[in-house]
Enzyme design. Structure first.
Site, PDB file in Angstrom:
ATOM      1  N   ARG A 236      -9.129   1.260   8.704  1.00 46.74           N
ATOM      2  CA  ARG A 236      -8.755  -0.124   8.987  1.00 46.74           C
ATOM      3  C   ARG A 236      -9.853  -0.856   9.740  1.00 46.74           C
ATOM      4  O   ARG A 236      -9.690  -2.055  10.032  1.00 46.74           O
ATOM      5  CB  ARG A 236      -7.486  -0.147   9.839  1.00 46.74           C
ATOM      6  CG  ARG A 236      -6.206  -0.440   9.052  1.00 46.74           C
ATOM      7  CD  ARG A 236      -5.059  -0.399  10.041  1.00 46.74           C
ATOM      8  NE  ARG A 236      -3.900  -1.128   9.642  1.00 46.74           N
ATOM      9  CZ  ARG A 236      -2.774  -0.551   9.183  1.00 46.74           C
ATOM     10  NH1 ARG A 236      -2.715   0.734   8.999  1.00 46.74           N
ATOM     11  NH2 ARG A 236      -1.734  -1.300   8.930  1.00 46.74           N
TER      12      ARG A 236
ATOM     13  N   LYS B  17       0.835  -1.217   0.000  1.00 46.70           N
ATOM     14  CA  LYS B  17       0.000   0.000   0.000  1.00 46.70           C
ATOM     15  C   LYS B  17       0.862   1.257   0.000  1.00 46.70           C
ATOM     16  O   LYS B  17       0.647   2.175  -0.780  1.00 46.70           O
ATOM     17  CB  LYS B  17      -0.924   0.042   1.238  1.00 46.70           C
ATOM     18  CG  LYS B  17      -1.880  -1.109   1.342  1.00 46.70           C
ATOM     19  CD  LYS B  17      -2.755  -0.990   2.573  1.00 46.70           C
ATOM     20  CE  LYS B  17      -2.001  -1.052   3.896  1.00 46.70           C
ATOM     21  NZ  LYS B  17      -1.322  -2.318   4.172  1.00 46.70           N
TER      22      LYS B  17
ATOM     23  N   ARG C  17      -0.606  -9.356  13.220  1.00 45.43           N
ATOM     24  CA  ARG C  17      -1.083  -8.271  12.342  1.00 45.43           C
ATOM     25  C   ARG C  17      -1.965  -8.841  11.231  1.00 45.43           C
ATOM     26  O   ARG C  17      -2.963  -8.231  10.854  1.00 45.43           O
ATOM     27  CB  ARG C  17       0.107  -7.517  11.743  1.00 45.43           C
ATOM     28  CG  ARG C  17       0.848  -6.733  12.806  1.00 45.43           C
ATOM     29  CD  ARG C  17       2.092  -6.090  12.268  1.00 45.43           C
ATOM     30  NE  ARG C  17       1.795  -4.968  11.395  1.00 45.43           N
ATOM     31  CZ  ARG C  17       2.695  -4.400  10.606  1.00 45.43           C
ATOM     32  NH1 ARG C  17       3.923  -4.852  10.564  1.00 45.43           N
ATOM     33  NH2 ARG C  17       2.353  -3.374   9.863  1.00 45.43           N
TER      34      ARG C  17
ATOM     35  N   ARG D  95      11.634  -2.884  11.138  1.00 43.38           N
ATOM     36  CA  ARG D  95      10.698  -2.339  12.137  1.00 43.38           C
ATOM     37  C   ARG D  95      10.360  -3.407  13.169  1.00 43.38           C
ATOM     38  O   ARG D  95      10.210  -4.577  12.820  1.00 43.38           O
ATOM     39  CB  ARG D  95       9.390  -1.932  11.430  1.00 43.38           C
ATOM     40  CG  ARG D  95       9.345  -0.493  11.006  1.00 43.38           C
ATOM     41  CD  ARG D  95       8.214  -0.189  10.053  1.00 43.38           C
ATOM     42  NE  ARG D  95       6.894  -0.694  10.429  1.00 43.38           N
ATOM     43  CZ  ARG D  95       5.806  -0.520   9.682  1.00 43.38           C
ATOM     44  NH1 ARG D  95       5.881   0.140   8.537  1.00 43.38           N
ATOM     45  NH2 ARG D  95       4.649  -1.000  10.061  1.00 43.38           N
TER      46      ARG D  95
ATOM     47  N   ARG E 101      11.402  -6.183   4.551  1.00 42.38           N
ATOM     48  CA  ARG E 101      11.194  -4.722   4.524  1.00 42.38           C
ATOM     49  C   ARG E 101      12.221  -4.053   5.433  1.00 42.38           C
ATOM     50  O   ARG E 101      12.495  -4.521   6.541  1.00 42.38           O
ATOM     51  CB  ARG E 101       9.776  -4.389   4.990  1.00 42.38           C
ATOM     52  CG  ARG E 101       9.567  -2.888   5.181  1.00 42.38           C
ATOM     53  CD  ARG E 101       8.134  -2.462   5.066  1.00 42.38           C
ATOM     54  NE  ARG E 101       7.284  -2.981   6.133  1.00 42.38           N
ATOM     55  CZ  ARG E 101       5.971  -2.758   6.199  1.00 42.38           C
ATOM     56  NH1 ARG E 101       5.369  -2.047   5.257  1.00 42.38           N
ATOM     57  NH2 ARG E 101       5.269  -3.269   7.178  1.00 42.38           N
TER      58      ARG E 101
HETATM   59  P1  ADP Z   1       2.281  -1.775   3.241  1.00 48.20           P
HETATM   60  O1  ADP Z   1       2.320  -0.274   3.151  1.00 48.20           O
HETATM   61  O2  ADP Z   1       1.070  -2.364   2.581  1.00 48.20           O
HETATM   62  O3  ADP Z   1       2.467  -2.283   4.641  1.00 48.20           O
HETATM   63  P2  ADP Z   1       4.852  -1.666   1.819  1.00 48.20           P
HETATM   64  O4  ADP Z   1       4.524  -0.765   0.670  1.00 48.20           O
HETATM   65  O5  ADP Z   1       5.692  -1.089   2.908  1.00 48.20           O
HETATM   66  O6  ADP Z   1       3.507  -2.348   2.407  1.00 48.20           O
HETATM   67  O7  ADP Z   1       5.537  -2.977   1.216  1.00 48.20           O
HETATM   68  C1  ADP Z   1       6.004  -4.032   2.077  1.00 48.20           C
HETATM   69  C2  ADP Z   1       7.372  -4.509   1.612  1.00 48.20           C
HETATM   70  O8  ADP Z   1       7.237  -5.185   0.354  1.00 48.20           O
HETATM   71  C3  ADP Z   1       8.372  -3.376   1.393  1.00 48.20           C
HETATM   72  O9  ADP Z   1       9.646  -3.837   1.788  1.00 48.20           O
HETATM   73  C4  ADP Z   1       8.313  -3.110  -0.117  1.00 48.20           C
HETATM   74  O10 ADP Z   1       9.545  -2.612  -0.617  1.00 48.20           O
HETATM   75  C5  ADP Z   1       7.985  -4.499  -0.678  1.00 48.20           C
HETATM   76  N1  ADP Z   1       7.082  -4.467  -1.845  1.00 48.20           N
HETATM   77  C6  ADP Z   1       6.052  -3.605  -2.076  1.00 48.20           C
HETATM   78  N2  ADP Z   1       5.412  -3.896  -3.231  1.00 48.20           N
HETATM   79  C7  ADP Z   1       6.061  -5.002  -3.737  1.00 48.20           C
HETATM   80  C8  ADP Z   1       5.888  -5.810  -4.924  1.00 48.20           C
HETATM   81  N3  ADP Z   1       4.914  -5.558  -5.815  1.00 48.20           N
HETATM   82  N4  ADP Z   1       6.721  -6.862  -5.096  1.00 48.20           N
HETATM   83  C9  ADP Z   1       7.697  -7.128  -4.185  1.00 48.20           C
HETATM   84  N5  ADP Z   1       7.922  -6.402  -3.070  1.00 48.20           N
HETATM   85  C10 ADP Z   1       7.119  -5.354  -2.837  1.00 48.20           C
HETATM   86  P1  AMP Z   2       1.360   0.615   8.937  1.00 50.78           P
HETATM   87  O1  AMP Z   2       2.539   1.511   8.845  1.00 50.78           O
HETATM   88  O2  AMP Z   2       0.204   1.095   8.089  1.00 50.78           O
HETATM   89  O3  AMP Z   2       1.704  -0.836   8.689  1.00 50.78           O
HETATM   90  O4  AMP Z   2       0.827   0.720  10.438  1.00 50.78           O
HETATM   91  C1  AMP Z   2       1.629   0.282  11.523  1.00 50.78           C
HETATM   92  C2  AMP Z   2       0.772   0.145  12.782  1.00 50.78           C
HETATM   93  O5  AMP Z   2       0.189   1.421  13.134  1.00 50.78           O
HETATM   94  C3  AMP Z   2      -0.429  -0.798  12.662  1.00 50.78           C
HETATM   95  O6  AMP Z   2      -0.073  -2.158  12.879  1.00 50.78           O
HETATM   96  C4  AMP Z   2      -1.338  -0.254  13.774  1.00 50.78           C
HETATM   97  O7  AMP Z   2      -0.898  -0.650  15.062  1.00 50.78           O
HETATM   98  C5  AMP Z   2      -1.117   1.258  13.666  1.00 50.78           C
HETATM   99  N1  AMP Z   2      -2.084   1.864  12.712  1.00 50.78           N
HETATM  100  C6  AMP Z   2      -1.814   2.451  11.513  1.00 50.78           C
HETATM  101  N2  AMP Z   2      -2.942   2.899  10.943  1.00 50.78           N
HETATM  102  C7  AMP Z   2      -3.961   2.579  11.779  1.00 50.78           C
HETATM  103  C8  AMP Z   2      -5.372   2.736  11.741  1.00 50.78           C
HETATM  104  N3  AMP Z   2      -6.001   3.316  10.697  1.00 50.78           N
HETATM  105  N4  AMP Z   2      -6.092   2.274  12.796  1.00 50.78           N
HETATM  106  C9  AMP Z   2      -5.495   1.693  13.850  1.00 50.78           C
HETATM  107  N5  AMP Z   2      -4.188   1.486  13.936  1.00 50.78           N
HETATM  108  C10 AMP Z   2      -3.404   1.914  12.916  1.00 50.78           C
END
Ligand code: ADP
Ligand code: AMP
Length: 214
Positions: free
Chosen positions: A88, A13, A171, A160, A127
């Site tokens: 969420r 995302k 999660r 992280r 990541r």
């Molecule tokens: P989210 O915001 O949904 O938690 P991220 O955008 O941070 O996810 O992506 C999670 C991990 O996967 C990151 O390390 C990112 O670089 C990698 N990633 C994102 N999109 C892809 C893809 N299409 N293919 C492979 N790796 C990806």
């Molecule tokens: P993210 O960076 O989107 O993966 O979010 C990391 C963490 O932040 C999540 O696992 C939740 O604990 C908290 N968080 C982020 N967005 C929300 C939301 N909209 N509602 C509740 N918790 C959130």
């Protein structure tokens, strides 16, 4: 253009939201980034949020909804935004719908980045996030130019705490219980679009552009 990104943690995302924000000149609003920035600054909100984030639980709606409603009311959001990680829960989606309704507005696109759970475990383990600016990388799929160093600001890259395997399972469970029902919610609202998030990053973005520009 008001866009929300749906999908499991690690589905991509944030990666896609950044590309959308850059391509269409709208702000990228990530609740996860807002909580992490607050934690870095040591605010009360950041410290409260940490107790939930560390366990892979959601931060309570009452700490989250007003924050987003305020943020989308700012000047830079008047031509649209891409929301990443919000809503969420159903109450969060209702809070957003109500805030938008009050202004005669609505979500234009809900983009679900679809990735099966078995791929998510790999995504999260690889990541890496910058301790300085929060930029994200992946050891295999989106590596930085110099190992362990952020391309954007030169600071250190870390895994992280909530991306450690012991937290990722929780999660995913929380995602299926509390966030996945939003797919139905936005299908009923007539704005849901699903993209295959297992494709490479640029192909996923091409598919999203196809949706936004159809
Ligand atoms: P989210 O915001 O949904 O938690 P991220 O955008 O941070 O996810 O992506 C999670 C991990 O996967 C990151 O390390 C990112 O670089 C990698 N990633 C994102 N999109 C892809 C893809 N299409 N293919 C492979 N790796 C990806
Ligand atoms: P993210 O960076 O989107 O993966 O979010 C990391 C963490 O932040 C999540 O696992 C939740 O604990 C908290 N968080 C982020 N967005 C929300 C939301 N909209 N509602 C509740 N918790 C959130």
């Amino acid at each position: 253009m008001k866009i929300i990104m749906l999908g499991a943690p690690g589905a991509g995302k944030g990666t896609q939201a950044k590309k959308i924000a850059e391509a269409y000149g709208i702000p990228h609003i990530s609740t996860g980034d807002i909580f992490r920035a607050n934690l870095k600054e040591g605010t009360e909100l950041g410290l409260k949020a940490k107790t939930y984030m560390d366990k892979g639980e959601l931060v309570p709606d009452e700490l989250t909804c007003d924050l987003v409603v305020d943020r989308i009311s700012k000047d830079d959001a008047k031509n649209g935004y891409v929301l990443d990680g919000f809503p969420r829960t159903i109450p969060q989606a209702d809070a957003l719908t109500n805030a938008l309704n009050a202004r005669g507005e609505k979500v234009d696109f809900a983009v679900d980045v679809d990735v099966p759970d078995e791929n998510i475990i790999n995504r999260m383990g690889g990541r890496r996030a910058c301790v300085g600016c929060g930029a994200t990388y992946h050891l295999m799929f989106a590596p930085p130019k110099k190992e362990g160093i952020c391309d954007v600001c030169g600071k250190e890259l870390i895994l992280r705490d909530d991306d450690k395997p012991e937290t990722v399972g929780n999660r995913l469970r929380v995602y299926h219980e509390q966030t996945q029902p939003l797919i139905d919610y936005y299908t009923k609202a007539g704005v849901l679009h699903t993209v295959d998030g297992t494709q490479d990053i640029d192909k996923v973005f091409e598919d999203i552009k196809g949706i936004l520009e159809a």
